[in-house]
Write a protein that holds these residues in place. Structure first.
Motif, PDB file in Angstrom:
ATOM      1  N   SER A  75      -1.649  -2.241  10.134  1.00 40.20           N
ATOM      2  CA  SER A  75      -2.999  -2.097  10.672  1.00 40.20           C
ATOM      3  C   SER A  75      -3.568  -0.750  10.240  1.00 40.20           C
ATOM      4  N   ASP A  76      -4.750  -0.778   9.614  1.00 42.07           N
ATOM      5  CA  ASP A  76      -5.410   0.445   9.156  1.00 42.07           C
ATOM      6  C   ASP A  76      -6.785   0.555   9.798  1.00 42.07           C
ATOM      7  N   THR A  77      -7.203   1.788  10.054  1.00 45.69           N
ATOM      8  CA  THR A  77      -8.525   2.055  10.607  1.00 45.69           C
ATOM      9  C   THR A  77      -9.262   2.991   9.668  1.00 45.69           C
ATOM     10  N   ILE A  78     -10.445   2.555   9.190  1.00 45.40           N
ATOM     11  CA  ILE A  78     -11.206   3.350   8.225  1.00 45.40           C
ATOM     12  C   ILE A  78     -12.652   3.461   8.715  1.00 45.40           C
ATOM     13  N   PRO A  79     -12.925   4.377   9.638  1.00 44.93           N
ATOM     14  CA  PRO A  79     -14.305   4.544  10.112  1.00 44.93           C
ATOM     15  C   PRO A  79     -15.061   5.558   9.253  1.00 44.93           C
ATOM     16  N   ALA A  80     -16.372   5.381   9.167  1.00 42.17           N
ATOM     17  CA  ALA A  80     -17.231   6.334   8.468  1.00 42.17           C
ATOM     18  C   ALA A  80     -18.476   6.575   9.315  1.00 42.17           C
ATOM     19  N   MET A  81     -18.848   7.835   9.468  1.00 42.13           N
ATOM     20  CA  MET A  81     -20.038   8.175  10.244  1.00 42.13           C
ATOM     21  C   MET A  81     -20.849   9.232   9.508  1.00 42.13           C
ATOM     22  N   GLU A 134     -13.150   6.196  19.033  1.00 47.16           N
ATOM     23  CA  GLU A 134     -11.772   6.220  19.503  1.00 47.16           C
ATOM     24  C   GLU A 134     -11.005   5.071  18.869  1.00 47.16           C
ATOM     25  N   ALA A 135      -9.717   5.311  18.645  1.00 45.76           N
ATOM     26  CA  ALA A 135      -8.863   4.280  18.043  1.00 45.76           C
ATOM     27  C   ALA A 135      -7.502   4.298  18.728  1.00 45.76           C
TER      28      ALA A 135
END
Length: 301
Positions: free
Chosen positions: A223-229, A241-242
């Motif tokens: 499982s990968d989390t790739i947020p961009a803001m 949050e993750a």
């Protein structure tokens, strides 16, 4: 709003699409029941390119439910549909999707909504099946006080790569967006959460919240989390949050001590994890989604 030049799959869709759904809700009309459509790809080695266009006029209200499925073949199938949603001033749209593709499917759908002043959209998404999914519904908040909320769950089993998330584009003052996702991976499946939040300089006093939670059911899964803001002013409020984890052995033991078999106990825990999505659906769809989770847990899909 969706242009063939956006990316190569949008270009393919623009060249060959045929059929789909069209809904127009006149000004002030508030539907007390959901409208529903269902797409099924039955041909071996084929592609599906349906187009959905929904316009909710000023002050109107609509809940639209879309279902997708396909039988399993031993060759690859392609789904490259497009969805365009227009939510006019003061209107409200809930767009719910339950996708139950076969494991030979490449699901490369494009979805986008334009939300005007004082209008709101709610995305509710359940993604199951498919060999590869690449899906990021986009909300363009173009009017002041516009709001968008995305709630989604994905389940990646053996041989699956589900790359999903959402995009929120704030282009006007006092706009608000919320992204809440749950991803589950099992049997070596890969779940990728990818999001983008953009707040323009003129979108002052906007708010954006992103929450992603991942549940891995074995040591082979990923499982990968790739947020961009990207925030272009200093008056907006943005949070992210993750969380990632596994099923609690204590929780499984507790349920087994009450006479529940281990497999059923784990299915119950996973269904509870996905509850934020199922509770937003009408009863018959919530039941179907929980059935899909149980089948995935048993490896029967």
């Amino acid at each position: 709003m969706l242009l063939p030049k956006d990316h190569k799959f949008a270009a393919l869709h623009g060249a060959v699409w045929s059929g789909g759904s069209f809904v127009y809700v006149p000004k002030g009309v508030k539907l007390s029941f959901p409208l529903q459509s269902y797409f099924r790809l039955n041909a071996k080695g084929a592609g599906q390119f349906e187009h959905t266009l929904i316009i909710v006029d000023e002050g109107a209200d609509l809940h639209f439910i879309e279902g997708c499925s396909a039988p399993k073949y031993n060759v690859a199938n392609l789904h490259a549909g497009c969805v365009e949603l227009f939510v006019k001033k003061g209107a409200h749209l809930r767009y719910s999707t339950i996708e139950n593709w076969s494991k030979n499917m490449y699901n490369l759908n494009t979805k986008r909504a334009k939300i005007e002043e004082d209008a709101a959209i709610e995305w509710v998404s359940g993604s199951f099946g498919s060999h590869v999914s690449y899906l990021y519904p986009e909300s363009d908040l173009v009017g002041k006080n516009a709001r968008s909320e995305f709630t989604g769950v994905t389940f990646a089993g053996n041989g699956q790569n589900l790359d999903t998330g959402a995009k929120m584009v704030h282009l006007a003052p006092n706009t608000k967006s919320v992204i809440t996702t749950k991803s589950i991976s099992k049997g070596g499946g890969t779940s990728i959460y990818r999001s983008a939040v953009y707040i323009a300089k003129q979108a002052e006093n906007s708010k954006a919240s992103v929450s992603c939670q991942s549940l891995m059911l074995d040591s082979e899964s990923r499982s990968d989390t790739i947020p961009a803001m990207q925030v272009m002013n200093d008056s907006s409020d943005v949070g992210h949050e993750a969380k990632i984890g596994r099923i609690s052995n204590d929780a499984v033991f507790y349920l087994m001590s009450r006479g529940i078999p281990e497999d059923e106990a784990k299915s119950m825990i996973v269904s509870g994890f996905a509850n934020p999505v199922s509770k937003e659906l009408p009863l018959e769809y919530a039941v179907e989604m929980n059935n899909l989770i149980r089948l995935e847990m048993k490896g029967a899909m």
